[in-house]
Scaffold this motif. Structure first.
Motif, short mmCIF file in Angstrom:
data_model
loop_
_atom_site.label_atom_id
_atom_site.label_comp_id
_atom_site.label_asym_id
_atom_site.label_seq_id
_atom_site.Cartn_x
_atom_site.Cartn_y
_atom_site.Cartn_z
N ALA A 140 0.85 -1.19 0.00
CA ALA A 140 0.00 0.00 0.00
C ALA A 140 0.88 1.24 0.00
O ALA A 140 2.01 1.21 0.51
CB ALA A 140 -0.91 0.01 1.22
N TYR A 141 0.35 2.30 -0.57
CA TYR A 141 1.02 3.60 -0.48
C TYR A 141 -0.03 4.70 -0.52
O TYR A 141 -1.15 4.50 -0.98
CB TYR A 141 2.08 3.77 -1.58
N GLY B 200 3.36 7.63 2.63
CA GLY B 200 3.63 6.44 3.42
C GLY B 200 3.56 5.20 2.55
O GLY B 200 2.90 5.20 1.51
N VAL B 201 4.27 4.16 2.98
CA VAL B 201 4.27 2.88 2.27
C VAL B 201 4.17 1.78 3.31
O VAL B 201 4.81 1.86 4.37
CB VAL B 201 5.55 2.68 1.43
N ALA B 202 3.37 0.76 3.00
CA ALA B 202 3.25 -0.41 3.88
C ALA B 202 3.40 -1.66 3.03
O ALA B 202 2.85 -1.74 1.93
CB ALA B 202 1.90 -0.42 4.58
N VAL B 203 4.15 -2.62 3.55
CA VAL B 203 4.30 -3.92 2.89
C VAL B 203 4.18 -5.00 3.94
O VAL B 203 4.84 -4.93 4.98
CB VAL B 203 5.66 -4.04 2.16
N GLN C 98 -3.82 0.57 10.90
CA GLN C 98 -4.95 -0.32 11.18
C GLN C 98 -5.87 -0.44 9.97
O GLN C 98 -6.36 -1.54 9.66
CB GLN C 98 -5.72 0.17 12.41
N GLU C 99 -6.13 0.67 9.27
CA GLU C 99 -6.96 0.62 8.07
C GLU C 99 -6.34 -0.32 7.04
O GLU C 99 -7.03 -1.16 6.45
CB GLU C 99 -7.13 2.02 7.47
N ILE D 109 -6.44 -5.63 4.19
CA ILE D 109 -5.79 -6.84 3.67
C ILE D 109 -6.20 -8.08 4.46
O ILE D 109 -5.73 -9.19 4.18
CB ILE D 109 -4.25 -6.71 3.60
N GLY D 110 -7.06 -7.89 5.46
CA GLY D 110 -7.55 -9.02 6.23
C GLY D 110 -6.61 -9.48 7.32
O GLY D 110 -6.63 -10.64 7.72
N ARG D 111 -5.75 -8.60 7.83
CA ARG D 111 -4.78 -8.93 8.87
C ARG D 111 -4.95 -7.98 10.05
O ARG D 111 -4.05 -7.27 10.43
CB ARG D 111 -3.35 -8.79 8.34
#
Length: 186
Positions: free
Chosen positions: A90-91, A136-139, A177-178, A183-185
């Motif tokens: 996500a970004y 922001g970036v999330a992996v 959290q969003e 992503i179901g986690r």
């Protein structure tokens, strides 16, 4: 990568296993194995700039963009055995978005190298950040490791999760959290 040298090394490995590399079922195996290794490690031959190829597009969107369930195949750098899983990326854009397929290609570029999952997760996040200049970036990566399943402790149902959160995903619990919920986690 030198296919001839790799082929020779695979023939030597087969011999060291007390097998006959010239027997009918194995006579072409060293070359096939060398070509397979070249394919599995093709990420070394790719660069981020060439891969992205200026596929950044102007956008007013400043909401989270997520690509989930990107399948990945990599080789553990400790045992050279596969680990197989999926990445969720996500970004939050700041004026530009990246072409959708480029995210999957970035995952593949880093996965197609000898790796540990923790480093792979960080490399993908930092590459997306560098290319997009996102807020922001999330992996998150979830994978099954053959080095845990086929040898050693032989745990068939274990899955490893790793995550890297940069920028807004690290600074804001709500943003993180969003993402995790989407992503179901959660």
């Amino acid at each position: 990568m030198n296919i001839e040298k790799l082929t020779c090394h695979y023939a030597n490995i087969i011999e060291e296993l007390d097998e006959n590399p010239t027997r009918d079922g194995l006579k072409n195996t060293p070359e096939r194995a060398a070509k397979a290794m070249q394919f599995l490690c093709r990420g070394y031959e790719q660069s981020l700039d060439e891969l992205v190829n200026n596929a950044l597009f102007e956008s007013d969107n400043d909401e989270m963009v997520i690509v989930k369930d990107i399948e990945l195949y990599s080789l553990c750098e400790h045992h050279m055995l596969p680990f197989i899983g999926k990445a969720h990326v996500a970004y939050i854009p700041t004026g530009k978005v990246i072409g959708l397929s480029k995210i999957a290609r970035i995952v593949d570029m880093f996965a197609r190298r000898l790796q540990i999952q923790e480093n792979l997760t960080r490399q993908i996040a930092e590459a997306i950040q560098a290319v997009t200049n996102a807020e922001g970036v999330a992996v998150v990566i979830e994978a099954k490791h053959m080095c845990m399943m086929m040898r050693g402790v032989e745990k068939q149902n274990s899955t490893m999760y790793s995550s890297v959160m940069l920028g807004a995903f690290r600074d804001s619990g709500n943003t993180r959290q969003e993402f995790l919920q989407l992503i179901g986690r959660h």
